[in-house]
Motif scaffolding. Sequence first.
Motif, PDB file in Angstrom:
ATOM      1  N   MET A   1       0.829  -1.205   0.000  1.00  0.00           N
ATOM      2  CA  MET A   1       0.000   0.000   0.000  1.00  0.00           C
ATOM      3  C   MET A   1       0.866   1.259   0.000  1.00  0.00           C
ATOM      4  N   LYS A   2       1.928   1.243   0.812  1.00  0.00           N
ATOM      5  CA  LYS A   2       2.813   2.399   0.858  1.00  0.00           C
ATOM      6  C   LYS A   2       3.434   2.674  -0.512  1.00  0.00           C
ATOM      7  N   THR A   3       3.781   1.601  -1.219  1.00  0.00           N
ATOM      8  CA  THR A   3       4.381   1.762  -2.541  1.00  0.00           C
ATOM      9  C   THR A   3       3.418   2.454  -3.500  1.00  0.00           C
ATOM     10  N   TYR A   4       2.151   2.041  -3.469  1.00  0.00           N
ATOM     11  CA  TYR A   4       1.166   2.654  -4.357  1.00  0.00           C
ATOM     12  C   TYR A   4       0.879   4.097  -3.952  1.00  0.00           C
ATOM     13  N   LEU A   5       0.850   4.378  -2.646  1.00  0.00           N
ATOM     14  CA  LEU A   5       0.649   5.748  -2.193  1.00  0.00           C
ATOM     15  C   LEU A   5       1.814   6.633  -2.601  1.00  0.00           C
ATOM     16  N   ASP A   6       3.029   6.092  -2.528  1.00  0.00           N
ATOM     17  CA  ASP A   6       4.207   6.836  -2.979  1.00  0.00           C
ATOM     18  C   ASP A   6       4.165   7.053  -4.490  1.00  0.00           C
ATOM     19  N   LEU A   7       3.672   6.055  -5.207  1.00  0.00           N
ATOM     20  CA  LEU A   7       3.585   6.154  -6.666  1.00  0.00           C
ATOM     21  C   LEU A   7       2.778   7.373  -7.086  1.00  0.00           C
ATOM     22  N   VAL A   8       1.657   7.593  -6.446  1.00  0.00           N
ATOM     23  CA  VAL A   8       0.760   8.683  -6.845  1.00  0.00           C
ATOM     24  C   VAL A   8       0.945   9.932  -5.974  1.00  0.00           C
ATOM     25  N   LYS A   9       1.972   9.916  -5.105  1.00  0.00           N
ATOM     26  CA  LYS A   9       2.211  11.050  -4.213  1.00  0.00           C
ATOM     27  C   LYS A   9       0.906  11.488  -3.558  1.00  0.00           C
ATOM     28  N   PHE A  10       0.302  10.562  -2.832  1.00  0.00           N
ATOM     29  CA  PHE A  10      -1.040  10.776  -2.299  1.00  0.00           C
ATOM     30  C   PHE A  10      -1.115  12.028  -1.424  1.00  0.00           C
ATOM     31  N   GLU A  11       0.002  12.351  -0.757  1.00  0.00           N
ATOM     32  CA  GLU A  11      -0.008  13.520   0.122  1.00  0.00           C
ATOM     33  C   GLU A  11      -0.210  14.817  -0.651  1.00  0.00           C
ATOM     34  N   HIS A  12       0.059  14.813  -1.962  1.00  0.00           N
ATOM     35  CA  HIS A  12      -0.140  16.016  -2.763  1.00  0.00           C
ATOM     36  C   HIS A  12      -1.610  16.264  -3.073  1.00  0.00           C
ATOM     37  N   THR A  13      -2.483  15.338  -2.667  1.00  0.00           N
ATOM     38  CA  THR A  13      -3.923  15.562  -2.820  1.00  0.00           C
ATOM     39  C   THR A  13      -4.340  16.830  -2.093  1.00  0.00           C
ATOM     40  N   VAL A  14      -3.550  17.229  -1.102  1.00  0.00           N
ATOM     41  CA  VAL A  14      -3.862  18.425  -0.320  1.00  0.00           C
ATOM     42  C   VAL A  14      -3.834  19.681  -1.184  1.00  0.00           C
ATOM     43  N   PHE A  15      -3.246  19.618  -2.380  1.00  0.00           N
ATOM     44  CA  PHE A  15      -3.236  20.787  -3.254  1.00  0.00           C
ATOM     45  C   PHE A  15      -4.613  21.056  -3.853  1.00  0.00           C
ATOM     46  N   ALA A  16      -5.220  20.056  -4.468  1.00  0.00           N
ATOM     47  CA  ALA A  16      -6.449  20.270  -5.230  1.00  0.00           C
ATOM     48  C   ALA A  16      -7.722  20.091  -4.397  1.00  0.00           C
ATOM     49  N   LEU A  17      -7.717  19.152  -3.451  1.00  0.00           N
ATOM     50  CA  LEU A  17      -8.946  18.837  -2.720  1.00  0.00           C
ATOM     51  C   LEU A  17      -9.506  20.036  -1.952  1.00  0.00           C
ATOM     52  N   ALA A  69      13.472   7.423 -15.928  1.00  0.00           N
ATOM     53  CA  ALA A  69      14.603   6.500 -15.741  1.00  0.00           C
ATOM     54  C   ALA A  69      15.928   7.162 -16.097  1.00  0.00           C
ATOM     55  N   ARG A  70      15.913   8.149 -17.012  1.00  0.00           N
ATOM     56  CA  ARG A  70      17.142   8.809 -17.432  1.00  0.00           C
ATOM     57  C   ARG A  70      17.519   9.990 -16.540  1.00  0.00           C
ATOM     58  N   ASN A  71      16.569  10.432 -15.734  1.00  0.00           N
ATOM     59  CA  ASN A  71      16.792  11.600 -14.890  1.00  0.00           C
ATOM     60  C   ASN A  71      17.226  11.154 -13.491  1.00  0.00           C
ATOM     61  N   PRO A  72      18.426  11.525 -13.039  1.00  0.00           N
ATOM     62  CA  PRO A  72      18.892  11.091 -11.719  1.00  0.00           C
ATOM     63  C   PRO A  72      17.929  11.454 -10.589  1.00  0.00           C
ATOM     64  N   ARG A  73      17.208  12.567 -10.723  1.00  0.00           N
ATOM     65  CA  ARG A  73      16.291  12.992  -9.669  1.00  0.00           C
ATOM     66  C   ARG A  73      15.079  12.083  -9.560  1.00  0.00           C
ATOM     67  N   THR A  74      14.689  11.454 -10.669  1.00  0.00           N
ATOM     68  CA  THR A  74      13.449  10.668 -10.693  1.00  0.00           C
ATOM     69  C   THR A  74      13.663   9.182 -10.976  1.00  0.00           C
ATOM     70  N   ALA A  75      14.900   8.755 -11.136  1.00  0.00           N
ATOM     71  CA  ALA A  75      15.173   7.371 -11.547  1.00  0.00           C
ATOM     72  C   ALA A  75      14.680   6.337 -10.539  1.00  0.00           C
ATOM     73  N   LEU A  76      14.556   6.732  -9.277  1.00  0.00           N
ATOM     74  CA  LEU A  76      14.136   5.788  -8.246  1.00  0.00           C
ATOM     75  C   LEU A  76      12.625   5.790  -8.016  1.00  0.00           C
ATOM     76  N   ARG A  77      11.895   6.495  -8.851  1.00  0.00           N
ATOM     77  CA  ARG A  77      10.437   6.430  -8.739  1.00  0.00           C
ATOM     78  C   ARG A  77       9.959   5.001  -8.966  1.00  0.00           C
ATOM     79  N   GLU A  78       8.766   4.720  -8.529  1.00  0.00           N
ATOM     80  CA  GLU A  78       8.292   3.337  -8.411  1.00  0.00           C
ATOM     81  C   GLU A  78       8.273   2.572  -9.734  1.00  0.00           C
ATOM     82  N   VAL A  79       7.857   3.190 -10.834  1.00  0.00           N
ATOM     83  CA  VAL A  79       7.786   2.468 -12.105  1.00  0.00           C
ATOM     84  C   VAL A  79       9.162   2.282 -12.738  1.00  0.00           C
ATOM     85  N   PRO A  80       9.958   3.339 -12.924  1.00  0.00           N
ATOM     86  CA  PRO A  80      11.286   3.106 -13.529  1.00  0.00           C
ATOM     87  C   PRO A  80      12.198   2.234 -12.683  1.00  0.00           C
ATOM     88  N   SER A  81      12.015   2.221 -11.361  1.00  0.00           N
ATOM     89  CA  SER A  81      12.858   1.387 -10.500  1.00  0.00           C
ATOM     90  C   SER A  81      12.379  -0.052 -10.418  1.00  0.00           C
TER      91      SER A  81
END
Length: 288
Positions: A1-17, A69-81
Amino acid sequence: MKTYLDLVKFEHTVFALPFAYAGMLLASMQVNGTGWPGWHVLLWVTVAMAAARTAAMGANRVIDRFIDARNPRTALREVPSGKVSPTQAWVLVTVSLAVMGFAAAQLNPLCLMLLPLAVVFLIGYPYTKRFTWLCHAWLGVTDGAAAAGGWIAVTGEFAPGAWALWAVVIFWMIGLDVIYATMDRDFDVAHGVRSIPARFGIARALRIAGASHALTFGLLLLVGVLTGAGGWYYLAAVVMGGILWFEHRIVNPEDLARVNVAFFDANMWLALTMLAGVVVDVTWRTLT
């Protein structure tokens, strides 16, 4: 569950909601004379918003997996990793869209009628950065629909207040997304990813973001006028203007170290201030 929440950055829901709730409460105040729209509307707006954002972020991550996957800042995100496979991500997106559609059907015919257009905007954002530096505007329109959606969920129709609130979120999101994109400016230029910082440079991009946020503040005041808001709303608007000013004070072309503070912390408090101001304002007007 934590992996999926990290995937969609669930905490950023606070922006639009909070803006969706603000639209819902302001609309209820105008049409019902009370700021409370009822549990039914509150429940299904919440479900629709959470599902929409999950679908959008899931699609963004799987569509952008090769770029990430090519960007060092984002390479460890859930899908490319490899923590989440593309198939799993698409299943999450599909289920989320189904939930969003079901929630829209519980509200009113206009919410359901606008669903296909909403899906186009939710899924389309990752593709825009391949073609145009105006991708930030696409994101703004998409997130701004949350505020208008909260309004439509109550009234079943558009109104000047809904359009103005939508515009607030459009220009707010343009500004914050441009600031966020400064972190990837060099990578974007090297790999052909379109963005305002890649097109105009960091210094001019930050000026564009500042102008966008100045317009945001003006539109906040217009929303107050169009919805008959009281002093509590305008007090919140002034605080939000201060937050936007602070955001641009801590980020400059020579020092991008605090971009994450400007992007997440400042904008989280801005969204929550908006919601708090609207809640207190409509409650006060309802009671008096």
